[in-house]
Design a protein around this motif. Structure first.
Motif, PDB file in Angstrom:
ATOM      1  N   PRO A 140       0.618  -1.263  -0.010  1.00 13.89           N
ATOM      2  CA  PRO A 140       0.127   0.047   0.047  1.00 13.89           C
ATOM      3  C   PRO A 140       0.676   1.167  -0.030  1.00 13.89           C
ATOM      4  N   ASP A 141       2.062   1.057   0.450  1.00 15.45           N
ATOM      5  CA  ASP A 141       3.001   2.501   0.398  1.00 15.45           C
ATOM      6  C   ASP A 141       3.555   2.866  -0.788  1.00 15.45           C
ATOM      7  N   GLY A 142       3.280   1.903  -1.735  1.00 12.20           N
ATOM      8  CA  GLY A 142       3.905   1.923  -3.102  1.00 12.20           C
ATOM      9  C   GLY A 142       5.216   1.357  -3.416  1.00 12.20           C
ATOM     10  N   SER A 143       5.762   0.559  -2.246  1.00 11.87           N
ATOM     11  CA  SER A 143       6.957  -0.150  -2.618  1.00 11.87           C
ATOM     12  C   SER A 143       6.625  -1.698  -3.195  1.00 11.87           C
ATOM     13  N   VAL A 144       7.533  -2.044  -4.032  1.00 13.26           N
ATOM     14  CA  VAL A 144       7.346  -3.428  -4.561  1.00 13.26           C
ATOM     15  C   VAL A 144       8.440  -4.172  -4.266  1.00 13.26           C
ATOM     16  N   ASP A 145       8.370  -5.637  -4.258  1.00 15.52           N
ATOM     17  CA  ASP A 145       9.117  -6.347  -3.750  1.00 15.52           C
ATOM     18  C   ASP A 145       9.071  -7.763  -4.728  1.00 15.52           C
ATOM     19  N   VAL A 146       9.845  -7.974  -5.598  1.00 17.43           N
ATOM     20  CA  VAL A 146       9.637  -9.041  -6.835  1.00 17.43           C
ATOM     21  C   VAL A 146      10.738 -10.114  -6.582  1.00 17.43           C
ATOM     22  N   GLU A 147      10.158 -11.381  -6.653  1.00 18.26           N
ATOM     23  CA  GLU A 147      11.148 -12.611  -6.552  1.00 18.26           C
ATOM     24  C   GLU A 147      10.860 -13.164  -8.159  1.00 18.26           C
ATOM     25  N   ILE A 148      12.227 -13.270  -8.685  1.00 19.05           N
ATOM     26  CA  ILE A 148      12.236 -13.621 -10.254  1.00 19.05           C
ATOM     27  C   ILE A 148      13.041 -15.061 -10.197  1.00 19.05           C
ATOM     28  N   GLN A 149      12.475 -15.723 -10.703  1.00 14.27           N
ATOM     29  CA  GLN A 149      12.987 -17.164 -11.253  1.00 14.27           C
ATOM     30  C   GLN A 149      13.496 -17.249 -12.771  1.00 14.27           C
ATOM     31  N   TRP A 150      14.834 -17.130 -12.826  1.00 15.97           N
ATOM     32  CA  TRP A 150      15.233 -17.334 -14.117  1.00 15.97           C
ATOM     33  C   TRP A 150      15.781 -18.612 -14.615  1.00 15.97           C
ATOM     34  N   GLU A 151      15.135 -18.997 -15.851  1.00 16.55           N
ATOM     35  CA  GLU A 151      15.419 -20.255 -16.259  1.00 16.55           C
ATOM     36  C   GLU A 151      15.886 -20.209 -17.645  1.00 16.55           C
ATOM     37  N   ARG A 152      17.027 -20.947 -18.072  1.00 12.41           N
ATOM     38  CA  ARG A 152      17.859 -20.805 -19.291  1.00 12.41           C
ATOM     39  C   ARG A 152      18.036 -22.288 -19.656  1.00 12.41           C
ATOM     40  N   ARG A 153      17.387 -22.639 -20.697  1.00 11.45           N
ATOM     41  CA  ARG A 153      17.385 -24.094 -21.206  1.00 11.45           C
ATOM     42  C   ARG A 153      18.254 -24.234 -22.534  1.00 11.45           C
ATOM     43  N   ARG A 154      19.253 -25.150 -22.510  1.00 14.88           N
ATOM     44  CA  ARG A 154      19.994 -25.579 -23.461  1.00 14.88           C
ATOM     45  C   ARG A 154      19.957 -26.846 -23.723  1.00 14.88           C
ATOM     46  N   THR A 199      20.489 -27.008 -18.202  1.00 12.99           N
ATOM     47  CA  THR A 199      19.407 -26.037 -17.696  1.00 12.99           C
ATOM     48  C   THR A 199      19.869 -25.075 -16.466  1.00 12.99           C
ATOM     49  N   SER A 200      20.001 -23.971 -16.779  1.00 17.01           N
ATOM     50  CA  SER A 200      20.557 -23.026 -15.634  1.00 17.01           C
ATOM     51  C   SER A 200      19.373 -22.495 -15.009  1.00 17.01           C
ATOM     52  N   GLN A 201      19.246 -22.304 -13.693  1.00 20.20           N
ATOM     53  CA  GLN A 201      18.180 -21.484 -12.953  1.00 20.20           C
ATOM     54  C   GLN A 201      18.975 -20.815 -11.900  1.00 20.20           C
ATOM     55  N   ARG A 202      18.525 -19.440 -11.757  1.00 22.71           N
ATOM     56  CA  ARG A 202      18.881 -18.634 -10.636  1.00 22.71           C
ATOM     57  C   ARG A 202      17.694 -17.783 -10.043  1.00 22.71           C
ATOM     58  N   LYS A 203      17.758 -17.355  -9.026  1.00 24.33           N
ATOM     59  CA  LYS A 203      16.917 -16.431  -8.378  1.00 24.33           C
ATOM     60  C   LYS A 203      17.387 -15.082  -8.358  1.00 24.33           C
ATOM     61  N   ILE A 204      16.707 -14.074  -8.805  1.00 21.53           N
ATOM     62  CA  ILE A 204      17.270 -12.502  -8.625  1.00 21.53           C
ATOM     63  C   ILE A 204      15.984 -11.794  -8.187  1.00 21.53           C
ATOM     64  N   ALA A 205      16.118 -10.627  -8.036  1.00 19.39           N
ATOM     65  CA  ALA A 205      14.943  -9.797  -7.288  1.00 19.39           C
ATOM     66  C   ALA A 205      14.983  -8.309  -7.934  1.00 19.39           C
ATOM     67  N   PHE A 206      13.858  -7.655  -7.953  1.00 22.04           N
ATOM     68  CA  PHE A 206      13.807  -6.555  -8.188  1.00 22.04           C
ATOM     69  C   PHE A 206      13.122  -5.680  -7.085  1.00 22.04           C
ATOM     70  N   VAL A 207      13.518  -4.610  -6.481  1.00 16.23           N
ATOM     71  CA  VAL A 207      13.136  -3.995  -5.326  1.00 16.23           C
ATOM     72  C   VAL A 207      12.718  -2.563  -5.634  1.00 16.23           C
ATOM     73  N   GLY A 208      11.943  -1.878  -5.498  1.00 13.12           N
ATOM     74  CA  GLY A 208      11.398  -0.639  -5.924  1.00 13.12           C
ATOM     75  C   GLY A 208      10.469   0.274  -5.375  1.00 13.12           C
ATOM     76  N   THR A 209       9.994   1.266  -5.723  1.00 12.41           N
ATOM     77  CA  THR A 209       8.924   2.294  -5.266  1.00 12.41           C
ATOM     78  C   THR A 209       8.484   2.750  -6.597  1.00 12.41           C
ATOM     79  N   ALA A 210       7.089   2.983  -6.384  1.00 13.06           N
ATOM     80  CA  ALA A 210       6.161   3.662  -7.316  1.00 13.06           C
ATOM     81  C   ALA A 210       6.444   4.930  -7.758  1.00 13.06           C
ATOM     82  N   GLN A 211       6.539   5.436  -8.982  1.00 11.69           N
ATOM     83  CA  GLN A 211       6.809   6.558  -9.311  1.00 11.69           C
ATOM     84  C   GLN A 211       5.875   7.275  -9.818  1.00 11.69           C
TER      85      GLN A 211
END
Length: 161
Positions: free
Chosen positions: A102-116, A120-132
């Protein structure tokens, strides 16, 4: 007569449920979040996350060949929960799962998968931010047009993805 009323009642309930779902799909449209993306333990690259026309995308991800993807969103007691997928022909797919508080902040979990074919490679990354506020979002068609002129292979930043 009772059967007709029952059918009408069922149709109305179905219509209302579907209307709610359609509204939820574009719940974040027009929103822009600025923040950082990167490894879960230290998101370190400046990035922006855009929502428009039922789609979402990241500035960095589009520059690296990840196409805008559809997103689903719903309101909860904690805020707006959303999920979606960004895909690239050469760099795999990002599965996003985020919460806009509700305060406009965003917290995102991202599962990255790359297949060959050989791994197959898998990694967890993240995005954190605020509404503009006052930051106009780019339209889906504008970002797609801009992407047609981008060569992700020439961007050294994309080697991280």
């Amino acid at each position: 007569m009772k059967r007709t009323r029952a059918l009408i009642g069922t149709a109305l309930i179905s219509l209302l449920l579907n209307a709610g779902q359609l509204l939820a799909e574009g719940l974040l449209d027009g929103q822009v979040f600025s923040g950082t993306i990167g490894p879960v333990e230290n998101p370190d690259l400046a990035d922006s996350l855009f929502f428009s026309d039922g789609y979402f995308w990241s500035d960095i991800c589009t520059r690296c060949g990840f196409m805008p993807g559809r997103y689903d969103a719903r309101e909860t007691q904690r805020g707006i929960v959303f999920t979606g997928t960004l895909e690239s022909d050469s760099r795999g797919r990002f599965e996003y799962s985020g919460l806009v508080a509700p305060d406009g902040s965003v917290d995102v979990e991202i599962q990255w998968e790359r297949r060959r074919w050989y791994w197959t490679s898998q990694r967890k990354i993240a995005f954190v931010g605020t509404a503009q506020s006052g930051h106009g979002t780019t339209s889906l068609s504008a970002i797609q047009e801009r992407m047609s002129a981008i060569d992700p292979g020439s961007n050294p930043l994309c080697d991280r993805f």
